[in-house]
Design a protein around this motif. Sequence first.
Motif, PDB file in Angstrom:
ATOM      1  N   ILE A 151       0.854  -1.183   0.000  1.00 39.73           N
ATOM      2  CA  ILE A 151       0.000   0.000   0.000  1.00 39.73           C
ATOM      3  C   ILE A 151       0.893   1.237   0.000  1.00 39.73           C
ATOM      4  O   ILE A 151       1.788   1.358   0.839  1.00 39.73           O
ATOM      5  CB  ILE A 151      -0.921   0.037   1.242  1.00 39.73           C
ATOM      6  N   VAL A 152       0.650   2.148  -0.947  1.00 41.13           N
ATOM      7  CA  VAL A 152       1.468   3.356  -1.058  1.00 41.13           C
ATOM      8  C   VAL A 152       0.580   4.574  -0.822  1.00 41.13           C
ATOM      9  O   VAL A 152      -0.397   4.797  -1.534  1.00 41.13           O
ATOM     10  CB  VAL A 152       2.119   3.462  -2.454  1.00 41.13           C
ATOM     11  N   GLY A 153       0.917   5.358   0.205  1.00 40.70           N
ATOM     12  CA  GLY A 153       0.136   6.544   0.526  1.00 40.70           C
ATOM     13  C   GLY A 153      -0.174   6.603   2.015  1.00 40.70           C
ATOM     14  O   GLY A 153       0.255   5.757   2.798  1.00 40.70           O
ATOM     15  N   THR A 154      -0.940   7.609   2.422  1.00 44.60           N
ATOM     16  CA  THR A 154      -1.309   7.784   3.828  1.00 44.60           C
ATOM     17  C   THR A 154      -2.462   6.860   4.175  1.00 44.60           C
ATOM     18  O   THR A 154      -3.490   6.834   3.484  1.00 44.60           O
ATOM     19  CB  THR A 154      -1.728   9.237   4.092  1.00 44.60           C
ATOM     20  N   LEU A 155      -2.320   6.095   5.249  1.00 41.63           N
ATOM     21  CA  LEU A 155      -3.315   5.091   5.603  1.00 41.63           C
ATOM     22  C   LEU A 155      -4.531   5.661   6.320  1.00 41.63           C
ATOM     23  O   LEU A 155      -5.506   4.940   6.548  1.00 41.63           O
ATOM     24  CB  LEU A 155      -2.688   3.996   6.464  1.00 41.63           C
ATOM     25  N   SER A 156      -4.476   6.926   6.672  1.00 45.53           N
ATOM     26  CA  SER A 156      -5.644   7.519   7.314  1.00 45.53           C
ATOM     27  C   SER A 156      -6.761   7.653   6.282  1.00 45.53           C
ATOM     28  O   SER A 156      -6.516   7.895   5.106  1.00 45.53           O
ATOM     29  CB  SER A 156      -5.301   8.898   7.884  1.00 45.53           C
ATOM     30  N   GLY A 157      -7.987   7.467   6.702  1.00 49.35           N
ATOM     31  CA  GLY A 157      -9.123   7.641   5.798  1.00 49.35           C
ATOM     32  C   GLY A 157      -9.410   6.414   4.965  1.00 49.35           C
ATOM     33  O   GLY A 157      -9.211   5.269   5.377  1.00 49.35           O
ATOM     34  N   GLU A 158      -9.872   6.643   3.734  1.00 52.22           N
ATOM     35  CA  GLU A 158     -10.402   5.582   2.901  1.00 52.22           C
ATOM     36  C   GLU A 158      -9.338   4.586   2.421  1.00 52.22           C
ATOM     37  O   GLU A 158      -9.608   3.404   2.261  1.00 52.22           O
ATOM     38  CB  GLU A 158     -11.124   6.179   1.686  1.00 52.22           C
ATOM     39  N   LEU A 159      -8.108   5.063   2.175  1.00 46.71           N
ATOM     40  CA  LEU A 159      -7.073   4.137   1.744  1.00 46.71           C
ATOM     41  C   LEU A 159      -6.775   3.122   2.844  1.00 46.71           C
ATOM     42  O   LEU A 159      -6.470   1.962   2.571  1.00 46.71           O
ATOM     43  CB  LEU A 159      -5.793   4.892   1.357  1.00 46.71           C
ATOM     44  N   GLY A 160      -6.894   3.569   4.092  1.00 51.82           N
ATOM     45  CA  GLY A 160      -6.747   2.654   5.217  1.00 51.82           C
ATOM     46  C   GLY A 160      -7.813   1.572   5.197  1.00 51.82           C
ATOM     47  O   GLY A 160      -7.559   0.415   5.553  1.00 51.82           O
ATOM     48  N   LYS A 161      -9.036   1.934   4.778  1.00 57.20           N
ATOM     49  CA  LYS A 161     -10.101   0.944   4.670  1.00 57.20           C
ATOM     50  C   LYS A 161      -9.767  -0.086   3.588  1.00 57.20           C
ATOM     51  O   LYS A 161     -10.038  -1.283   3.739  1.00 57.20           O
ATOM     52  CB  LYS A 161     -11.426   1.624   4.352  1.00 57.20           C
ATOM     53  N   ALA A 162      -9.184   0.396   2.499  1.00 58.18           N
ATOM     54  CA  ALA A 162      -8.768  -0.530   1.439  1.00 58.18           C
ATOM     55  C   ALA A 162      -7.723  -1.511   1.968  1.00 58.18           C
ATOM     56  O   ALA A 162      -7.768  -2.711   1.669  1.00 58.18           O
ATOM     57  CB  ALA A 162      -8.222   0.248   0.247  1.00 58.18           C
ATOM     58  N   ALA A 163      -6.784  -1.001   2.780  1.00 57.68           N
ATOM     59  CA  ALA A 163      -5.766  -1.869   3.369  1.00 57.68           C
ATOM     60  C   ALA A 163      -6.403  -2.911   4.281  1.00 57.68           C
ATOM     61  O   ALA A 163      -5.997  -4.080   4.303  1.00 57.68           O
ATOM     62  CB  ALA A 163      -4.746  -1.033   4.138  1.00 57.68           C
ATOM     63  N   SER A 164      -7.415  -2.495   5.029  1.00 55.53           N
ATOM     64  CA  SER A 164      -8.114  -3.431   5.917  1.00 55.53           C
ATOM     65  C   SER A 164      -8.807  -4.530   5.124  1.00 55.53           C
ATOM     66  O   SER A 164      -8.810  -5.702   5.524  1.00 55.53           O
ATOM     67  CB  SER A 164      -9.145  -2.680   6.776  1.00 55.53           C
ATOM     68  N   ILE A 165      -9.393  -4.159   3.991  1.00 54.21           N
ATOM     69  CA  ILE A 165     -10.066  -5.156   3.148  1.00 54.21           C
ATOM     70  C   ILE A 165      -9.051  -6.171   2.621  1.00 54.21           C
ATOM     71  O   ILE A 165      -9.305  -7.379   2.583  1.00 54.21           O
ATOM     72  CB  ILE A 165     -10.799  -4.471   1.977  1.00 54.21           C
ATOM     73  N   VAL A 166      -7.887  -5.668   2.216  1.00 50.08           N
ATOM     74  CA  VAL A 166      -6.833  -6.559   1.722  1.00 50.08           C
ATOM     75  C   VAL A 166      -6.438  -7.557   2.804  1.00 50.08           C
ATOM     76  O   VAL A 166      -6.286  -8.760   2.542  1.00 50.08           O
ATOM     77  CB  VAL A 166      -5.610  -5.739   1.259  1.00 50.08           C
ATOM     78  N   LEU A 167      -6.289  -7.078   4.039  1.00 50.06           N
ATOM     79  CA  LEU A 167      -5.943  -7.965   5.153  1.00 50.06           C
ATOM     80  C   LEU A 167      -7.041  -8.993   5.402  1.00 50.06           C
ATOM     81  O   LEU A 167      -6.773 -10.172   5.628  1.00 50.06           O
ATOM     82  CB  LEU A 167      -5.707  -7.150   6.422  1.00 50.06           C
ATOM     83  N   GLU A 168      -8.300  -8.540   5.351  1.00 46.52           N
ATOM     84  CA  GLU A 168      -9.420  -9.445   5.583  1.00 46.52           C
ATOM     85  C   GLU A 168      -9.488 -10.542   4.537  1.00 46.52           C
ATOM     86  O   GLU A 168     -10.002 -11.628   4.806  1.00 46.52           O
ATOM     87  CB  GLU A 168     -10.735  -8.658   5.587  1.00 46.52           C
ATOM     88  N   ARG A 169      -8.985 -10.246   3.340  1.00 47.24           N
ATOM     89  CA  ARG A 169      -9.010 -11.234   2.265  1.00 47.24           C
ATOM     90  C   ARG A 169      -7.810 -12.173   2.323  1.00 47.24           C
ATOM     91  O   ARG A 169      -7.582 -12.961   1.414  1.00 47.24           O
ATOM     92  CB  ARG A 169      -9.040 -10.536   0.905  1.00 47.24           C
ATOM     93  N   GLY A 170      -7.016 -12.089   3.380  1.00 47.16           N
ATOM     94  CA  GLY A 170      -5.951 -13.052   3.602  1.00 47.16           C
ATOM     95  C   GLY A 170      -4.591 -12.677   3.065  1.00 47.16           C
ATOM     96  O   GLY A 170      -3.660 -13.484   3.131  1.00 47.16           O
ATOM     97  N   ALA A 171      -4.444 -11.477   2.507  1.00 46.81           N
ATOM     98  CA  ALA A 171      -3.142 -11.070   1.974  1.00 46.81           C
ATOM     99  C   ALA A 171      -2.287 -10.440   3.070  1.00 46.81           C
ATOM    100  O   ALA A 171      -2.802  -9.930   4.060  1.00 46.81           O
ATOM    101  CB  ALA A 171      -3.323 -10.082   0.826  1.00 46.81           C
ATOM    102  N   ARG A 172      -0.989 -10.480   2.880  1.00 45.87           N
ATOM    103  CA  ARG A 172      -0.054  -9.782   3.765  1.00 45.87           C
ATOM    104  C   ARG A 172       0.143  -8.369   3.219  1.00 45.87           C
ATOM    105  O   ARG A 172       0.232  -8.179   2.007  1.00 45.87           O
ATOM    106  CB  ARG A 172       1.278 -10.517   3.829  1.00 45.87           C
ATOM    107  N   VAL A 173       0.197  -7.401   4.124  1.00 46.37           N
ATOM    108  CA  VAL A 173       0.238  -6.000   3.702  1.00 46.37           C
ATOM    109  C   VAL A 173       1.512  -5.323   4.187  1.00 46.37           C
ATOM    110  O   VAL A 173       1.874  -5.420   5.360  1.00 46.37           O
ATOM    111  CB  VAL A 173      -0.993  -5.230   4.235  1.00 46.37           C
TER     112      VAL A 173
END
Length: 445
Positions: A5-27
């Motif tokens: 993940i490239v960018g600031t994790l605050s806000g919506e991009l952080g939600k995208a990172a959470s979805i990636v984690l929930e889908r079993g990927a390493r972040v």
Amino acid sequence: MRVLIVGTLSGELGKAASIVLERGARVDHVETDAQAIVRVCEQGDHKLIICSPETNIASLVASLRRERIAISVLACGPEDPVLAAKAIESGAEDYIPLPPDPDIIAAFIQNASDDTSPLCAVDPAMRNIVAKAERIASSDASVLITGESGTGKEVMARHIHETSQRANGPFVALNCAALPETLVESELFGHERGAFSGATARRIGRFEAANGGTLLLDEISEMDIRLQAKLLRAIQEREIDRLGGNTPVPVNVRLIATSNRDLPMEVAAGRFREDLYFRLNVVSLLLPPLRNRPQDIPFLATHFARHYSLINGLPQRSISNEAMQNLEHCRWRGNVRELENAVHRAVVMATGSEIGIEAFDLPLATIPDSSAPTETAERSPWVGHKMEEVERALILDTLSHTEGNRTHAASLLGISIRTLRNKLRDYTDRGVTVPPPAHGLATPQ
């Protein structure tokens, strides 16, 4: 799989990172495109980069190309057609509006990942192969898995890894057919800073990323014969030379190779090294086509129906008896992959309490197997047409079905977004009408 993940994790991009984690990927996470290149070079096994539109996408993509690194880049940002068009023009493969749709991100993860469905088999023809694979899994012997496209060679390779003594180590894959020779060499062995123009940092290759685990060389028969010599040395010496390096790097990996070609014939034709073939073919597994393992068809269809209902957020529904009988009588030239895509489409299309025959679209698959004796076999409407014409019709029909959604269409077709986009661009150049992108985003054809 590993996602950056490239960018600031605050806000919506952080939600995208959470979805990636929930889908079993390493972040992994970095703030800038410059940090992203360093992290990718250090790690060696990222499969997907998700970045905000504030990231210098053009610089990131250009740096990846200079470093000879093949990783998909996905942009996530506000639902803004201008931002979407700019991101894609800068080199992103696609643009996901925020707040992110979990199903769309899941489709990208699945498309980029080497992680495939778990090994599912009940037919004796396949269970015998599975039993042999599990017997040899505990050894470190190289394995050569052959079979028609779509029979599950990657799935078998992962199963061997997961039942081996290396299960806690990494499983790293490289598709030798998907990259040009120059990229394959860098992907395999890595490179030192200054090894070639654009190499600004030391890059860890797949051999080093797989250290202590398993390295899968998918479609090994597509590897250039000159590169086969370097691969042979790496196997024999258990060490690799990074491009531009002076010091050999020891590696401890178990090699699994796959091919849909007849390798002895490739050896005889001079397209594959005989000594490399013998090194890889310590243990061989020939996966039978789906038409030769009929008991697996209803079993796999039921599994795929459950799986795709779950990831698409749809209710669990069984496949009707009529539809299942239809599936069992298909010849499945594309094997398990074709069956999976057919069930995926049906899960999305079905409207009733079960997945009925009307949800399936099998114009080619429903023809009786040509190997079976019959006097009244139905003639396919595509007989006499070139393969590229059949492929084009399938792609355009699927795109129309998804109402122009490129991501969904690529997922249904089992191809990458980049492959789909390149084919659509080629069709447009030839004057073929292509369905416009969904949601009104200014996505290039």
